[in-house]
Enzyme design. Structure first.
Site: not given
Length: 738
Positions: A609, A684, A716
């Protein structure tokens, strides 16, 4: 995709450099871990985490929750007495088959002093008198999403399963008959009773019952103006599909407001169960505004909201009349030249409804302030170069607020109490480690679960009036007999030459200071997160131990911009995400290069991320430093990230074009030299696939060669056992290339 012969050669090279895996563990005199042991999706992970005891409060009585029984815990001795068993509960409820209750972990005791336990079995919420062995209340939860039950009225707010409208199910309702429908225009474009503003600003749900249970405050989010982002569902079809089974992928669009684009509009309604009427708060035009952290007055007549402009630098606390929605008063205002982050609703004192506690970073650190209901400041309750992390509740007898903070150390979380009359602060726990405590109904007792770098888990019961502590549970080390690496923590200076940054270092199993080891920097680096604290093994992730077992050294540094260090530390990255963070991480690299056992020619980096963004940023900004990287779910260009988070830290692309351009990784694609693997979930909805795909296209244009892997159907983060597959892939990539 690499050929088998290439992989064999790579493994032979790896063996000659760091030695085979098995001997390293054998030299340390212990068994080897597998990813099934150390990854949270692993089949043996539950046996390799420190044992726990799950508890809940029944007023001031502590109850242990387990699969087969609930036990009353003697707070002075720690001894347990069975209240009831799982078999007894099923017998009293008359449940069997699919409707049978299978565990008591989620039992709750909503009425102090009354022998009533709440459980959910099948599609029923059931309240059982465990002394009379009888069901006293039952309510269907069939078809109910976002269920929110109130103990005072026994009403339930919910959204229709698969739909978007809001309902209230009354206490007398069984099987759904007589439900009250609060909205009729719910759709993909208009959502009721759900978390809004993409879960920012402390939102976790969208319904808020009044203390008397007779009024329901709820959210209405109009996202018709927000663009659909085109995600796709790929069907799971057998090689020989059933008749009529489609083989074609289907659109699964999600509403995604990118930075600088139109954002949704939120309004707040209040439904009165007595009159059946709904009043919307008269807050004005909701365009480009945030309404956050709803709260009720103790008398259920007034509601309070923090209202924030789109630029997120002007925050106001406003009160409204619940019955009419009339705006009453602005009670408090905070502005900042960068941003204000309201994350916590106000909390009224249980013994004085004219006073409330408010949290703010206005003096540079998150602290507690006592205000009168008319908005006049009474006093600042806490102060100092540390942050209040959570308000746990109130001690009514001593007229005190109980809270968690990192006053003892930036790496710790400890439980404190501040007396509202004297301002005296009292440390309630042992002053070490990372504590997650729960407070009893009156605030007289704490159940304190904690760990320290060398303590897997302890649970203490603390009497706040006598300040006596009783050990209730001590967990054994589940890693006994295994080859466990050494975990270290320390500090280095940030790139500004002044600020202390904390790191964790996981040494290779069988460490020999005369050898040189390949080193992996694991990074996150973004807001509202940190990696290093005084938990067991300095909060090391299982994957780090797995790699240390393979002969790697792992290094983890919390750079400026991460959480729990005060406003200046967090805001150091404002309008230029990735600059100071990379500079700080490179100070960590400088420190690593000063160590004689770090092989500076074999340095890797990995993150997910924001950490994926940092991984690619580090590899392309310093291409001669990092030989290998794995970037998961990476942000590539912040103009493609969502409004609430992105604009808080970067402003809009229209007002900060230079900052967005400087932080974009697309122009840096041409600088890639090392081996980089990019991994994403195909579905995602957080860092949408456009980021990774655009970076791949930029690399194609630049002639650089990243590797790419995708998990179809995953969001995600990879779920379940796919996470084990993911970490095996990450590990192999470093084995093959570093």
């Amino acid at each position: 995709m690499k050929t088998n012969s290439w992989m064999v050669k790579a493994l032979m090279v790896m063996t000659s450099i760091i030695g085979p895996v098995a001997p390293a563990a054998a030299q340390a005199g212990g068994k080897q871990f597998t990813l099934e042991d150390l990854n949270f999706g692993g089949t043996n992970y539950h046996n390799m985490t420190p044992r726990n005891r799950w508890t809940t409060w029944w007023g001031d009585e502590l109850v242990r929750l387990d699969v087969e029984q609930c036990c009353l815990v003697d707070k002075k001795t720690g001894r347990e007495r069975t209240l009831f068993t799982l078999d007894q509960m099923n017998k009293w409820m008359g449940t069997d088959g699919e409707n049978r209750l299978h565990a008591l972990y989620h039992a709750s005791f909503p009425y102090p002093g009354k022998p009533l336990v709440m459980v959910e079995a099948g599609a029923q919420r059931v309240l059982v008198d465990f002394r009379k062995h009888a069901v006293v209340f039952s309510q269907s939860t069939a078809g109910a999403g976002n269920s929110d039950w109130n103990a005072a009225s026994r009403f339930m707010a919910y959204t229709e399963e698969g739909g978007h409208n809001l309902f209230v199910r009354t206490a007398t309702t069984a099987g759904g008959n007589g439900d009250r429908q609060l909205s009729t225009d719910g759709s993909r474009d208009v959502l009721y009773g759900t978390s809004v503003h993409r879960d920012e600003f402390g939102y976790e749900k969208g319904t808020f019952w009044s203390p008397d249970g007779k009024k329901l405050m709820f959210t209405r989010m109009d996202q018709s103006m927000v663009t659909d982002y085109p995600l796709t569902d790929i069907p799971e079809v057998d090689w020989k599909p059933a008749p009529g089974q489609s083989r074609i992928a289907t659109p699964a669009p999600t509403k995604y407001p990118m930075a600088g684009e139109p954002m949704h509009k939120v309004t707040i309604g209040v439904y009165d169960t007595a009159t059946g009427r709904t009043a919307y708060l008269q807050g004005g035009d909701p365009t480009d505004r945030y309404f956050t952290n709803p709260a009720w007055s103790p008398d259920s007549k007034t509601v309070f909201l923090f209202e924030l402009n789109r630029d997120q630098n002007d925050c106001r606390l406003v009160s409204y009349e619940a019955a009419t929605g009339k705006r009453l008063a602005e009670l408090w205002c905070e502005t900042d030249d960068k941003y204000v982050e309201p994350l916590h609703p106000i909390r009224f004192l249980p013994w004085d409804s004219s006073l409330f506690v408010l949290q703010s970073q206005r003096d540079g650190y998150n602290h507690l302030y006592l205000y009168r209901r008319d908005g006049r400041l009474v006093s600042q309750l806490t102060s100092g170069p540390w942050v209040v992390m959570e308000v746990l509740g109130f001690n009514e007898k001593q007229h005190a607020v109980v809270y968690a903070s990192n006053e003892c150390s930036p790496l710790q979380r400890n439980t404190w109490m501040v007396n509202l009359k004297t301002g005296r602060r009292t440390l309630l726990d042992n002053g070490r480690g990372w504590h997650s405590a729960s407070l009893s109904g009156s605030g007289s007792y704490l159940c304190d679960s904690y760990s320290e770098p060398d303590v897997p888990r302890n649970i203490d019961i603390i009497d706040l009036d006598s300040h006596k502590s009783r050990r209730y549970f001590t967990a054994d080390d589940p890693w006994q007999g295994y080859a466990v690496p050494e975990y270290k923590s320390g500090t280095i200076k940030a790139a500004d030459g002044q600020t202390d940054l904390y790191y964790r270092m996981v040494m290779p199993v069988g460490f020999d200071p005369t050898k040189k080891y390949p080193t992996i920097v694991y990074v996150y680096g973004g807001p509202h997160a940190h990696n290093v604290d005084a938990r067991w093994h300095w909060a090391s992730r299982g994957w780090e131990t797995y790699m240390a077992q393979k002969g790697y050294l792992l290094f983890i540094l919390d750079n400026r911009g991460s959480e729990n260090r005060g406003k200046a530390f967090e805001q150091a990255t404002f309008r230029h995400l990735g600059d100071n963070e990379v500079a700080d991480q490179m100070e960590g690299v400088k420190f690593l290069k000063s160590l004689p056992y770090v092989d500076a020619d074999r340095m890797g980096v990995h993150g997910w991320s924001f950490g994926g963004f940092m991984t690619i940023n580090l590899m392309t900004t310093h291409p001669d430093v990092f030989k290998v990287g794995v970037a998961g779910g990476p942000v590539i260009d912040w103009k493609w990230y969502e409004v609430m988070y992105g604009e808080r830290y970067m402003d809009t692309p229209q007002t900060n074009p230079e900052g967005y351009a400087a932080s974009s990784l697309l122009p840096k694609a041409k600088e890639l030299k090392g081996r980089l693997q990019v991994i994403i979930g195909l579905n995602d909805p957080v860092v949408v696939p456009q980021h990774a795909f655009s970076f791949l296209k930029a690399c194609i244009g630049a002639g650089t060669q990243p590797d790419f892997f995708v998990y179809p159907g995953e969001p995600h983060n990879m779920r379940g056992h796919q996470s084990t597959h993911l970490h095996e892939r990450i590990s192999r990539y470093f084995d093959d290339n570093l």
